[in-house]
Design a protein around this motif. Structure first.
Motif, mmCIF file in Angstrom:
data_model
loop_
_atom_site.group_PDB
_atom_site.id
_atom_site.type_symbol
_atom_site.label_atom_id
_atom_site.label_comp_id
_atom_site.label_asym_id
_atom_site.label_seq_id
_atom_site.Cartn_x
_atom_site.Cartn_y
_atom_site.Cartn_z
ATOM 1 N N LYS A 1 11.408 -2.951 -1.488
ATOM 2 C CA LYS A 1 11.842 -2.021 -0.455
ATOM 3 C C LYS A 1 12.306 -0.689 -1.045
ATOM 4 N N ILE A 2 12.070 0.373 -0.278
ATOM 5 C CA ILE A 2 12.606 1.684 -0.608
ATOM 6 C C ILE A 2 13.120 2.321 0.676
ATOM 7 N N SER A 3 13.917 3.348 0.544
ATOM 8 C CA SER A 3 14.445 4.080 1.681
ATOM 9 C C SER A 3 13.931 5.516 1.602
ATOM 10 N N LYS B 1 10.807 0.102 5.484
ATOM 11 C CA LYS B 1 11.385 0.004 4.139
ATOM 12 C C LYS B 1 10.473 -0.708 3.150
ATOM 13 N N LYS B 2 9.417 -1.356 3.661
ATOM 14 C CA LYS B 2 8.541 -2.100 2.772
ATOM 15 C C LYS B 2 7.795 -1.153 1.847
ATOM 16 N N LYS B 3 7.813 -1.495 0.577
ATOM 17 C CA LYS B 3 7.152 -0.634 -0.409
ATOM 18 C C LYS B 3 5.657 -0.498 -0.163
ATOM 19 N N ASN B 4 5.020 -1.592 0.259
ATOM 20 C CA ASN B 4 3.563 -1.517 0.433
ATOM 21 C C ASN B 4 3.183 -0.527 1.532
ATOM 22 N N GLU C 1 0.894 2.788 0.442
ATOM 23 C CA GLU C 1 -0.334 3.178 1.115
ATOM 24 C C GLU C 1 -0.199 4.573 1.720
ATOM 25 N N TYR C 2 0.969 4.869 2.244
ATOM 26 C CA TYR C 2 1.198 6.168 2.886
ATOM 27 C C TYR C 2 1.063 7.310 1.888
#
Length: 373
Positions: A218-220, A231-234, A238-239
């Protein structure tokens, strides 16, 4: 009323007539080769549109006398009922044979004109033009191809992120001068090298913008004092590695209001085993107008032969006849890639090259395509 439809590879004209005239029963006239297609259409009408009386009748595809014999039998079977013959589909001999028989009986003859967005109804020695009074969406188009949409981007998420995506677009155009260049660069490297998500730690902060690692998964992301709920890193991987461009293209087409339906990041699954090997099952952006789809391939990196052939395959397999394609690239083709420009022209795929005036170009090309559709 009974609607008799001649079945061929393009089911949309028949679906349009069924939805417009709302018959009490539908008869699908097919050949031995198109029987599976007729069965699929029968299932779609009964399950999705709750038509209880759908019948299949088989005829010869090319032998005119046998075709007319089949038409005479159907005419006899339904002589006590009001009948409309939709002769848009089928083989040409099927259309000729059935029109010959039913016109002599005074039956109403129907042609579905998708290009003019109307039906032509021959009735009592008159030809009536009946405009379409409905549209169908991308899901229905895929169902006609026996394909299921597994997932697609959440429209609410796209709307909430619009201003952020516009900001990302402006930053990406700055290339290495962008304050978040490292975020773009690292995201692409992680995806290309198929590294574990835990290796991607895009911590960065400057005025109004912050990315902070929460955990391996997770990231913010905060921008203009708004922290996004994703919050999901994936999702963010992709973004930042290109998904933002798909979202941007989606927003441009959707806001234009020219299409009946627009979707982004579509993942699809065929219901049959006849799915061509290697055919792409993800579509960046798709839109539909008047039952005809537009498929868009969005490239933030280099354009190559594979991306062109993938888009062409998607157009041919998932779209009905006259489907359109756009390949939109954030960067212009290099001088040594002129052969790709020729290939795009051969495939009737429109090319849009950035980064300057990209929105205006996309709107202009899509308007030209709307006229074609």
């Amino acid at each position: 009323m009974t609607l008799i439809c001649l079945v061929s590879g393009q089911l949309a004209p028949n679906l349009l007539s069924v939805l417009h005239f709302k018959p009490d029963e539908v008869v699908l006239v097919c050949t031995s080769d198109s029987r599976d297609l007729a069965k699929r259409f029968e299932k779609l009408l009964s399950t999705k549109y709750q038509f209880e009386s759908v019948h299949i009748s088989e005829t010869n595809p090319f032998h005119l006398s046998e075709i007319q014999e089949s038409a005479v039998k159907l005419a006899e079977q339904f002589k006590a009922k009001k009948v409309i013959l939709n002769y848009t589909g089928g083989t040409k001999p099927m259309s000729v044979g059935f029109v010959n028989v039913f016109s002599k009986l005074g039956t109403d003859l129907l042609y579905t004109d998708s290009q003019q967005e109307c039906f032509w109804l021959s009735k009592n020695n008159e030809v009536l033009e009946i405009p379409f009074d409905f549209r169908f969406n991308l899901q229905t188009m895929f169902e006609l191809k026996d394909v299921v949409i597994k997932s697609q981007a959440d429209v609410r998420v796209l709307e909430n992120m619009k201003s952020f995506t516009d900001f990302i677009f402006q930053e990406k155009k700055k290339e290495k001068e962008s304050l978040i260049y490292e975020v773009f660069d690292n995201a692409v490297k992680v995806r290309i090298n198929r590294k574990n998500l835990a290796t991607w730690n895009p911590d960065l902060q400057f005025s109004g913008f912050e990315i902070k690692t929460i955990s391996d998964q997770k990231i913010s992301v905060t921008w203009n004092e708004e922290t996004f709920i994703q919050k999901k890193k994936n999702f963010w991987l992709e973004y930042f590695s290109g998904g933002w461009f798909e979202q941007w293209c989606y927003m441009v087409l959707n806001v234009s209001g020219d299409f009946d339906d627009v979707q982004c990041n579509i993942k699809i699954r065929p219901n049959t085993n006849s799915h061509p090997k290697g055919l792409k099952n993800e579509i960046d952006v798709a839109a539909i107008s008047n039952g005809r789809p537009l498929f868009v391939e969005c490239k933030t990196g280099n354009i190559d032969q594979k991306s062109i052939t993938n888009l062409k395959a998607v157009m041919d397999y998932y779209g009905p006849k006259y489907s359109q394609g756009i390949l939109i690239s954030l960067w212009p083709l290099r001088r040594n890639q002129e052969v790709l420009r020729e290939k795009l022209s051969d495939y009737n795929i429109s090319l849009i090259e950035g980064p300057d005036m990209l929105e205006e170009k996309l709107i202009e090309i899509s308007n030209e395509i709307i006229l074609k559709l």
